[in-house]
Design a protein around this motif. Sequence first.
Motif, PDB file in Angstrom:
ATOM      1  N   GLU A  74      -5.478   5.996  -2.060  1.00  0.00           N
ATOM      2  CA  GLU A  74      -5.148   6.891  -0.948  1.00  0.00           C
ATOM      3  C   GLU A  74      -4.404   8.132  -1.440  1.00  0.00           C
ATOM      4  OE1 GLU A  74      -2.980   4.523   1.819  1.00  0.00           O
ATOM      5  OE2 GLU A  74      -4.768   3.569   2.642  1.00  0.00           O
ATOM      6  N   ALA A  92     -14.071   9.136   1.673  1.00  0.00           N
ATOM      7  CA  ALA A  92     -13.485   8.454   2.825  1.00  0.00           C
ATOM      8  C   ALA A  92     -14.138   7.097   3.052  1.00  0.00           C
ATOM      9  CB  ALA A  92     -13.622   9.323   4.074  1.00  0.00           C
ATOM     10  N   VAL A 135     -12.600   4.725   0.458  1.00  0.00           N
ATOM     11  CA  VAL A 135     -11.232   4.336   0.790  1.00  0.00           C
ATOM     12  C   VAL A 135     -11.226   3.294   1.896  1.00  0.00           C
ATOM     13  CG1 VAL A 135      -9.029   5.123   1.719  1.00  0.00           C
ATOM     14  CG2 VAL A 135     -10.227   6.528   0.056  1.00  0.00           C
ATOM     15  N   GLU A 136     -11.991   3.541   2.954  1.00  0.00           N
ATOM     16  CA  GLU A 136     -11.985   2.597   4.067  1.00  0.00           C
ATOM     17  C   GLU A 136     -12.630   1.269   3.677  1.00  0.00           C
ATOM     18  OE1 GLU A 136     -10.903   1.015   7.563  1.00  0.00           O
ATOM     19  OE2 GLU A 136     -10.267   2.914   6.665  1.00  0.00           O
ATOM     20  N   PHE A 196      -6.884  10.481  -2.934  1.00  0.00           N
ATOM     21  CA  PHE A 196      -7.678  11.099  -1.865  1.00  0.00           C
ATOM     22  C   PHE A 196      -6.875  12.187  -1.158  1.00  0.00           C
ATOM     23  CE2 PHE A 196      -9.369  11.573   2.378  1.00  0.00           C
ATOM     24  CZ  PHE A 196     -10.750  11.548   2.201  1.00  0.00           C
ATOM     25  N   ASP A 197      -5.615  11.901  -0.842  1.00  0.00           N
ATOM     26  CA  ASP A 197      -4.793  12.882  -0.130  1.00  0.00           C
ATOM     27  C   ASP A 197      -4.544  14.127  -0.975  1.00  0.00           C
ATOM     28  OD1 ASP A 197      -4.652  11.392   2.182  1.00  0.00           O
ATOM     29  OD2 ASP A 197      -2.749  10.427   1.653  1.00  0.00           O
ATOM     30  N   SER A 221       1.260   4.033  -2.908  1.00  0.00           N
ATOM     31  CA  SER A 221       0.832   5.417  -2.707  1.00  0.00           C
ATOM     32  C   SER A 221       1.907   6.398  -3.156  1.00  0.00           C
ATOM     33  CB  SER A 221       0.473   5.664  -1.238  1.00  0.00           C
ATOM     34  OG  SER A 221       1.621   5.642  -0.414  1.00  0.00           O
ATOM     35  N   ARG A 267       0.828  -1.207   0.000  1.00  0.00           N
ATOM     36  CA  ARG A 267       0.000   0.000   0.000  1.00  0.00           C
ATOM     37  C   ARG A 267       0.862   1.255   0.000  1.00  0.00           C
ATOM     38  NH1 ARG A 267      -1.430   3.292   4.061  1.00  0.00           N
ATOM     39  NH2 ARG A 267      -0.550   1.896   5.641  1.00  0.00           N
ATOM     40  N   ARG A 274     -10.012  -0.687   1.943  1.00  0.00           N
ATOM     41  CA  ARG A 274      -9.032  -1.190   2.899  1.00  0.00           C
ATOM     42  C   ARG A 274      -9.531  -2.460   3.594  1.00  0.00           C
ATOM     43  NH1 ARG A 274      -5.597   2.106   4.825  1.00  0.00           N
ATOM     44  NH2 ARG A 274      -7.075   3.847   4.742  1.00  0.00           N
TER      45      ARG A 274
END
Length: 382
Positions: free
Chosen positions: A246, A275, A278-279, A249-250, A82, A78, A282
């Motif tokens: 991620e 969010a 993304v979660e 998203f960031d 990223s 991950r 995960r």
Amino acid sequence: MDQRTPADLTHDVVGAARAVSLSAAQRARAEDRDDGFPSDDVADLVRLGLLAAPVPAGWGGAGLGEEPGARNLIDVLRLVGSGSLALGRVYEGHVNALQLVARHGDPDQCARLFADARAGHLFGVWNTEPPGGGLLLAEDEAGYRLTGVKTFASGAGFVTRALVTTRAPGGEGTLMLVVPLAPVAGADLSPWQAQGMRASATGTLDFDGLRVPADAVLGGPDGYFRQPDFSAGAWRFTAVQLGGIEAVFDAWRTHLVQLGRGADPHQLARLGEGAIAVEGARQWVVRAAALAADGVLAPERMVAFVNLCRLAVEKAGLDVLRLAQRSVGLQGFLRTHPLERLSRDLATYLRQPGPDRALTAAAAEILATRDRVGDLWGGDAA
């Protein structure tokens, strides 16, 4: 290969991956070109012990992926993804190759190939071939020789230990070989004119006339396709994809903060939806990795879950891309904006083979059982 002495970070592979992620993110824009490749990032993987980390602990590595639920491996993949999805794609292939060596290699092969990994050789797995042709292993009085090509080979020209599939002499199934390669030898990157993942050095390798020793053959016929490993191992690339999601998203969140748009309720709503996506991705990756590592499910049930994970992560990635691009607007499509390259790379890497087949095969497995839906995957989540 980096000739510097690797740092002893086997006790903190996640910390090493975090360091690689930061430096890779800083270099990624400069490497975003058709002839690009994250060579400096690979050198960091060597220096920080991450090329050696997937070597089993019994063979002198950190045993990355042997830990319960493969949790460290999830985080390493991950984090590397990223920082750079191109680097993440190459590193996932390296991990895959070493796991195949561990699973199919005899003691002599394991000793030799794991020593190569510890010395800084980059491994890759190349199994794609052009229609109507491909790699063929032939036997003659001098031993074995190869004819044919591999296509869509990531790290072409930079991978120095290629695990390839080939038709066996006489056509009796498919064999795996680990072929030593010189850097840049035989690589043609010109067909890779992709929108994203430009720095992955994905190309065609011509193996015509290359001779290999008999001990290059890894395992028996059709071992590469043995289930559940063949399909269940797909969770690894979803972990890399998660890193790419991620990163998008960031970059999106940073844009909203820098421009002071965080008070807009529409922007907040989109960020909240992102969010959730993304979660959700995960949790799918963590559960798929745990089921694949624990091996408690029947093979077909495990494959079904990982197939669903593939589609769930893809959907999450597409949702985050849509929401981020809607929030950022036109600026996110300008090459000067971080979101532009991140979006191209993620959209390209989300395109994995056979998504419809993966979804319908998983659904067929679910339909064929009388288990309650809450019991399909072994009850409580890992």
